[in-house]
Design a protein around this motif. Structure first.
Motif, PDB file in Angstrom:
ATOM      1  N   THR A  69      14.640 -10.133  -0.916  1.00 48.66           N
ATOM      2  CA  THR A  69      15.433 -10.850   0.083  1.00 48.66           C
ATOM      3  C   THR A  69      16.846 -11.084  -0.439  1.00 48.66           C
ATOM      4  N   PHE A  70      17.765 -11.354   0.491  1.00 44.12           N
ATOM      5  CA  PHE A  70      19.160 -11.565   0.112  1.00 44.12           C
ATOM      6  C   PHE A  70      19.329 -12.738  -0.845  1.00 44.12           C
ATOM      7  N   ASP A  71      18.533 -13.779  -0.660  1.00 42.80           N
ATOM      8  CA  ASP A  71      18.653 -14.947  -1.524  1.00 42.80           C
ATOM      9  C   ASP A  71      17.764 -14.846  -2.765  1.00 42.80           C
ATOM     10  N   ASN A  72      17.132 -13.695  -2.955  1.00 46.24           N
ATOM     11  CA  ASN A  72      16.242 -13.424  -4.095  1.00 46.24           C
ATOM     12  C   ASN A  72      15.052 -14.372  -4.178  1.00 46.24           C
ATOM     13  N   ALA A  73      14.717 -15.008  -3.062  1.00 43.19           N
ATOM     14  CA  ALA A  73      13.540 -15.869  -3.056  1.00 43.19           C
ATOM     15  C   ALA A  73      12.278 -15.030  -3.196  1.00 43.19           C
ATOM     16  N   ILE A  74      12.327 -13.813  -2.688  1.00 41.44           N
ATOM     17  CA  ILE A  74      11.192 -12.895  -2.796  1.00 41.44           C
ATOM     18  C   ILE A  74      11.695 -11.609  -3.430  1.00 41.44           C
ATOM     19  N   ASP A  75      11.041 -11.197  -4.514  1.00 39.96           N
ATOM     20  CA  ASP A  75      11.369  -9.952  -5.196  1.00 39.96           C
ATOM     21  C   ASP A  75      10.056  -9.347  -5.667  1.00 39.96           C
ATOM     22  N   SER A  76       9.550  -8.403  -4.898  1.00 45.61           N
ATOM     23  CA  SER A  76       8.242  -7.838  -5.222  1.00 45.61           C
ATOM     24  C   SER A  76       8.281  -6.966  -6.476  1.00 45.61           C
ATOM     25  N   THR A  77       9.478  -6.600  -6.957  1.00 45.29           N
ATOM     26  CA  THR A  77       9.564  -5.808  -8.182  1.00 45.29           C
ATOM     27  C   THR A  77       9.237  -6.642  -9.409  1.00 45.29           C
ATOM     28  N   THR A  78       9.420  -7.965  -9.304  1.00 44.43           N
ATOM     29  CA  THR A  78       9.119  -8.846 -10.440  1.00 44.43           C
ATOM     30  C   THR A  78       7.842  -9.638 -10.224  1.00 44.43           C
ATOM     31  N   GLY A  79       7.189  -9.417  -9.097  1.00 46.09           N
ATOM     32  CA  GLY A  79       5.928 -10.099  -8.826  1.00 46.09           C
ATOM     33  C   GLY A  79       6.071 -11.454  -8.168  1.00 46.09           C
ATOM     34  N   SER A  80       7.263 -11.798  -7.690  1.00 52.78           N
ATOM     35  CA  SER A  80       7.464 -13.110  -7.048  1.00 52.78           C
ATOM     36  C   SER A  80       7.321 -13.002  -5.540  1.00 52.78           C
ATOM     37  N   LYS A 140       0.817  -1.214   0.000  1.00 53.82           N
ATOM     38  CA  LYS A 140       0.000   0.000   0.000  1.00 53.82           C
ATOM     39  C   LYS A 140       0.849   1.261   0.000  1.00 53.82           C
ATOM     40  N   ASN A 141       2.043   1.170   0.588  1.00 55.64           N
ATOM     41  CA  ASN A 141       2.932   2.331   0.664  1.00 55.64           C
ATOM     42  C   ASN A 141       3.956   2.368  -0.461  1.00 55.64           C
ATOM     43  N   GLY A 142       3.859   1.441  -1.415  1.00 54.24           N
ATOM     44  CA  GLY A 142       4.766   1.428  -2.557  1.00 54.24           C
ATOM     45  C   GLY A 142       6.183   1.013  -2.234  1.00 54.24           C
ATOM     46  N   ILE A 143       6.357   0.164  -1.220  1.00 57.84           N
ATOM     47  CA  ILE A 143       7.683  -0.306  -0.819  1.00 57.84           C
ATOM     48  C   ILE A 143       7.899  -1.700  -1.392  1.00 57.84           C
ATOM     49  N   ASP A 144       9.042  -1.900  -2.044  1.00 62.98           N
ATOM     50  CA  ASP A 144       9.377  -3.210  -2.607  1.00 62.98           C
ATOM     51  C   ASP A 144      10.204  -4.014  -1.615  1.00 62.98           C
ATOM     52  N   ILE A 145      10.064  -5.346  -1.667  1.00 65.95           N
ATOM     53  CA  ILE A 145      10.808  -6.257  -0.802  1.00 65.95           C
ATOM     54  C   ILE A 145      11.641  -7.179  -1.680  1.00 65.95           C
TER      55      ILE A 145
END
Length: 77
Positions: free
Chosen positions: A11-22, A4-9
């Motif tokens: 993780t160090f291991d790239n398991a989660i990357d909200s910029t790519t929708g994962s 909601k605040n436009g913050i991307d997440i």
């Protein structure tokens, strides 16, 4: 809340990357990371407790009047 605040997440291991929708498994990964953090904390506390029970001194400088001999606190005569 983060989305909601436009913050991307990312993780160090790239398991989660909200910029790519994962980020669909974010909850699962957050739970796994939290469990590992708790286990690490428990292992560290157990090691500190064990060393204290064995009489090992864990601080950097002994109190005034004491010295460290074989990792144990002794009166500094």
């Amino acid at each position: 809340m983060v989305e909601k605040n436009g913050i991307d997440i990312i993780t160090f291991d790239n398991a989660i990357d909200s910029t790519t929708g994962s980020s669909h498994m974010f909850g699962l990964y957050a739970w796994i990371y939290e469990q590992e953090s708790q286990r690490t904390s428990e292992r560290i506390k157990m090691a500190l407790r064990t060393n204290a029970q064995r009489g090992f001194f864990k601080s950097s400088k002994p109190p005034y009047g004491y010295k460290i001999v074989d990792k144990k606190l002794c009166l500094g005569k």
